[in-house]
Design an enzyme around this catalytic site. Structure first.
Site, short mmCIF file in Angstrom:
data_model
loop_
_atom_site.label_atom_id
_atom_site.label_comp_id
_atom_site.label_asym_id
_atom_site.label_seq_id
_atom_site.Cartn_x
_atom_site.Cartn_y
_atom_site.Cartn_z
N HIS A 120 0.84 -1.20 0.00
CA HIS A 120 0.00 0.00 0.00
C HIS A 120 0.87 1.25 0.00
O HIS A 120 1.17 1.83 1.05
CB HIS A 120 -0.91 -0.04 1.23
CG HIS A 120 -1.94 1.05 1.30
ND1 HIS A 120 -2.86 1.15 2.32
CD2 HIS A 120 -2.20 2.10 0.49
CE1 HIS A 120 -3.62 2.20 2.14
NE2 HIS A 120 -3.25 2.81 1.03
N HIS B 53 1.34 5.04 -2.18
CA HIS B 53 0.72 5.95 -3.16
C HIS B 53 1.76 6.93 -3.69
O HIS B 53 2.67 7.34 -2.97
CB HIS B 53 -0.43 6.74 -2.52
CG HIS B 53 -1.58 5.89 -2.06
ND1 HIS B 53 -2.31 5.13 -2.94
CD2 HIS B 53 -2.12 5.71 -0.83
CE1 HIS B 53 -3.26 4.51 -2.24
NE2 HIS B 53 -3.16 4.83 -0.98
N ARG C 178 -2.05 8.67 -5.99
CA ARG C 178 -2.52 9.22 -4.73
C ARG C 178 -4.01 8.90 -4.55
O ARG C 178 -4.83 9.21 -5.43
CB ARG C 178 -2.33 10.73 -4.75
CG ARG C 178 -2.70 11.44 -3.45
CD ARG C 178 -2.81 12.94 -3.65
NE ARG C 178 -1.54 13.58 -3.92
CZ ARG C 178 -0.76 14.16 -2.99
NH1 ARG C 178 -1.16 14.17 -1.74
NH2 ARG C 178 0.37 14.73 -3.32
N ALA C 179 -4.36 8.31 -3.42
CA ALA C 179 -5.74 7.87 -3.23
C ALA C 179 -6.69 9.05 -3.12
O ALA C 179 -7.76 9.07 -3.75
CB ALA C 179 -5.83 7.00 -1.98
N SER C 180 -6.31 10.08 -2.35
CA SER C 180 -7.21 11.23 -2.22
C SER C 180 -7.31 11.98 -3.55
O SER C 180 -8.30 12.65 -3.82
CB SER C 180 -6.74 12.17 -1.12
OG SER C 180 -5.46 12.68 -1.40
N HIS D 120 -10.66 1.40 -1.44
CA HIS D 120 -10.05 2.65 -0.98
C HIS D 120 -10.90 3.84 -1.43
O HIS D 120 -10.97 4.13 -2.63
CB HIS D 120 -8.63 2.80 -1.51
CG HIS D 120 -7.73 3.63 -0.63
ND1 HIS D 120 -8.09 4.88 -0.17
CD2 HIS D 120 -6.51 3.37 -0.11
CE1 HIS D 120 -7.10 5.35 0.58
NE2 HIS D 120 -6.14 4.46 0.65
N TYR E 34 -11.56 7.62 5.24
CA TYR E 34 -10.84 6.39 4.87
C TYR E 34 -11.25 5.23 5.78
O TYR E 34 -11.57 4.13 5.32
CB TYR E 34 -9.32 6.59 5.00
CG TYR E 34 -8.65 7.32 3.85
CD1 TYR E 34 -9.38 8.00 2.88
CD2 TYR E 34 -7.26 7.32 3.74
CE1 TYR E 34 -8.74 8.67 1.85
CE2 TYR E 34 -6.61 7.98 2.70
CZ TYR E 34 -7.35 8.66 1.77
OH TYR E 34 -6.70 9.32 0.75
N HIS F 265 -5.72 0.22 5.87
CA HIS F 265 -5.76 0.86 7.18
C HIS F 265 -6.18 -0.15 8.24
O HIS F 265 -7.07 0.11 9.07
CB HIS F 265 -6.72 2.08 7.16
CG HIS F 265 -6.64 2.86 5.89
ND1 HIS F 265 -7.62 2.87 4.94
CD2 HIS F 265 -5.64 3.63 5.39
CE1 HIS F 265 -7.24 3.60 3.91
NE2 HIS F 265 -6.04 4.08 4.15
N GLU G 112 1.42 2.61 3.80
CA GLU G 112 0.65 3.76 3.30
C GLU G 112 1.54 4.98 3.08
O GLU G 112 1.06 6.08 2.94
CB GLU G 112 -0.49 4.09 4.28
CG GLU G 112 -1.63 4.91 3.75
CD GLU G 112 -2.62 5.26 4.89
OE1 GLU G 112 -2.47 4.72 5.99
OE2 GLU G 112 -3.53 6.07 4.65
#
Lengths: 395, 395
Positions: A60, A62, A125-127, A232, A248, A277, A338
């Site tokens: 995990h 990003h 990037r997840a966000s 995610h 999240y 997470h 992460e």
């Protein structure tokens, strides 16, 4: 409803800022695809890091250190939603290999060396996915440029990164629209999985649950390609939620509970999901979930979901990792950090970075040495089965 | 948007069914307010329950065994939203004292005796609040009849129950509208606190965060009355969420994160909130939250929130309670069971009910005897300070 005005959203919020802005200045070098492998194992490590006797796969990671050009492209794309004259083409993004190298060498690759990580399963990037912005065509172009950068990084550092793709989800759009990009990323770019957003609205949760047939065509393709999805969510567009602090974690908890109440894995016995997470709130409330399943006359969770659901180790303190490893079978736990992610500081209680999760696994008195090896690498190889097809073989 | 068609909602869903339907049949006895105290301590207990050397206050109990008449009244009220001719008056509800006794004597009171609980801080069924149904006038009448039953139970069993009220919240209605019912319940009915729903929409989260000035008038009154609020969402009207499995837990996590990001407790230094279900995901991710606060240049969580925020022990397995007690100071933990609540079965791993949380506290090797006494009673007395005004004094 899910436009730019819906609360905070990439790229303006603190969760979404580039972390190493100084690195963004490096640019202009000629593009080159010559691989530059960073051998993590065998290099000197920061004093005090416990030794590992095998490879370490971080499932995990990003790309949170993107060159400014990518962020600028996205700004133009967002502006183009209301003013099509500003909409950039996918081909108009120009980022050199040297820029890509500079963006990760002092960041992810340095931390790989320092922490002894062999390879990172790496995604945009997840966000930044922010599926709530614009429509499906906006998500399609944004996914493509984002995934292409991940691909180039996997080519520049084939021993350091394995690719996982962002999907072009969009609120109200059936996930069939993601199949093309998934196939491209897996079959053409050599990616080993995807990130699946259970709530493309960014906190309004108006999509069907993940167990609805709405999602089945995508699952069929995942099964066919033999790739897992990490569940995610992306940036919170709903001001009730903090992106990394509650949205999240809630996304993880919500998805697990949807799976628990369903027969999804009867329909897809080989479908695999990673809940990041540390599984949200799930392991902490494992008794609650065992009890709810029991009240519903469902089989034990080991049969109901644990053949298909896996948790990562993005839990940033030893007591949390100890809880995770006490209640979840080791074979269902995948090492992850992460990074560079939600928490950047050093824990004054330990003197080490909160997200240096390897220390918690090494420090566990609950896991056996064999179980630690499985958490560090064996489980990731099994769940992300296409890792075996990559240049590094089975790290 | 938040009418009856919005997903599942009380009284139709499985989370909301009466648990002891056989008890509902008892009716017709003359009303009597003669107290019938059940002395928990000193009575024989179920074999194998560990001994406690002091009182046990359960801070989180709901009236989930309501007589059928109440559920029928609510059905008529819901029908009356679209057909005013069916709308029942508050005064039309008829439930005898014998019915009330029958509804709790084989349920909550039996379990108090068996588990050695001295007193339960008792409120209407949480999922039954369903603030998303109807408008503020519907919530006002429903709160009044629900709270009045709690009051009558506190009068019938003044040593067994202390009252906590449901508030007449409604989506989009400023919480000022709750002040009247709060004052009535505290000053006229002797209640010691309230339940506050951070999301009256039932899963769409469209209200301002709990730290917004939108909520301040209610907080001012809470401070003036010296009563705390338990943060508690109600039934999920959004099909993405399972009421007790994800919506409750997400509500807890979301509220804590709102508090963490705010200066609320600078404005209200004596305001007190209990975050139930062991604090949602918070203790499991305590390192994450310490790190996020640190990244935000905020003071340590002990200073930032732990003077005002407390967690209950509704965590249904020993490893979860051990995590909670390892990371959260004992003075911030209040004993609770949530019975009769989310999980009804017996854990095959222990042979005891999942929600028999007293066993986990008694079984803790982390808490000292003094800390256990504080968790069992002292902390509840401090947080629910008006307990001292009740007939039993300080249990």
């Amino acid at each position: 409803m899910f436009g730019l005005s819906s609360g905070h959203a990439f790229p303006g919020c603190s969760c979404c800022r580039p972390l190493f802005s100084g690195l963004d200045a490096v640019a202009g070098s000629p593009r080159s695809m010559t691989p530059t492998n960073i051998e993590a194992l065998g290099e000197s490590r920061r004093a005090g890091v416990p030794k590992s006797d095998g490879p370490v796969i971080d499932c995990h990671g990003h790309y949170t250190t993107e060159p400014q050009e990518l962020l600028d492209w996205r700004k133009r794309q967002i502006a183009g939603i209301n003013d099509p004259s500003q909409m950039p083409s996918v081909d108009s993004l120009r980022i050199s290999d040297d820029q890509l190298r500079a963006s990760v060498e002092g960041a992810q690759l340095r931390l790989q060396r320092e922490r002894g990580t062999s390879v990172t399963i790496f995604s945009p990037r997840a966000s930044g996915m922010s599926h709530h912005i614009g429509d499906a065509s906006v998500s399609a172009a944004w996914s493509r440029v984002s995934n292409d950068l991940i691909y180039r990084l996997t080519q520049l550092y084939p021993k350091n990164f394995a690719g996982v793709c962002q999907l072009p989800q969009s609120p109200g759009t059936a996930p069939d629209n993601c199949i093309g990009e998934l196939v491209r990323c897996v079959t053409e770019l050599g990616f080993v999985g995807c990130n699946l957003n259970p709530d493309p609205t960014g906190g309004y949760w108006t999509e069907p649950p993940l167990t609805d047939r709405w999602w089945y065509p995508l699952y069929e393709k995942m099964v066919e390609l033999d790739v897992p999805a990490m569940i995610h969510v992306s940036a919170a567009a709903n001001r009730a939620f903090h992106t990394t602090g509650s949205h999240y974690i809630n996304g993880d908890t919500t998805a697990f509970m949807q799976f628990l109440m369903s027969d999804l894995f009867k329909d897809f016995p080989t479908l695999r999901f990673i809940i990041p997470h540390g599984g949200g709130a799930i392991p902490y409330h494992w008794g609650r979930y065992r009890g709810i399943a029991q009240d519903q006359k469902k089989p034990p969770l080991s049969e109901l979901v644990l053949k298909n659901i896996f948790f990562d180790t993005c839990v940033y303190h030893q007591p949390g990792i100890d809880l995770l490893t006490r209640v979840i079978p080791a074979e269902n736990i995948l090492f992850a950090s992460e990074m560079l992610g939600a928490v950047k500081g050093i824990d004054p209680e330990t003197g080490h970075n909160y997200d240096d999760t390897r220390r918690y696994i090494e420090g566990s008195t609950i896991l056996t040495p064999d179980e630690k090896r499985a958490v560090f690498a064996g489980n990731a190889r099994r769940v992300y089965s296409r890792m075996a097809t990559l240049p590094f073989g089975n790290p």
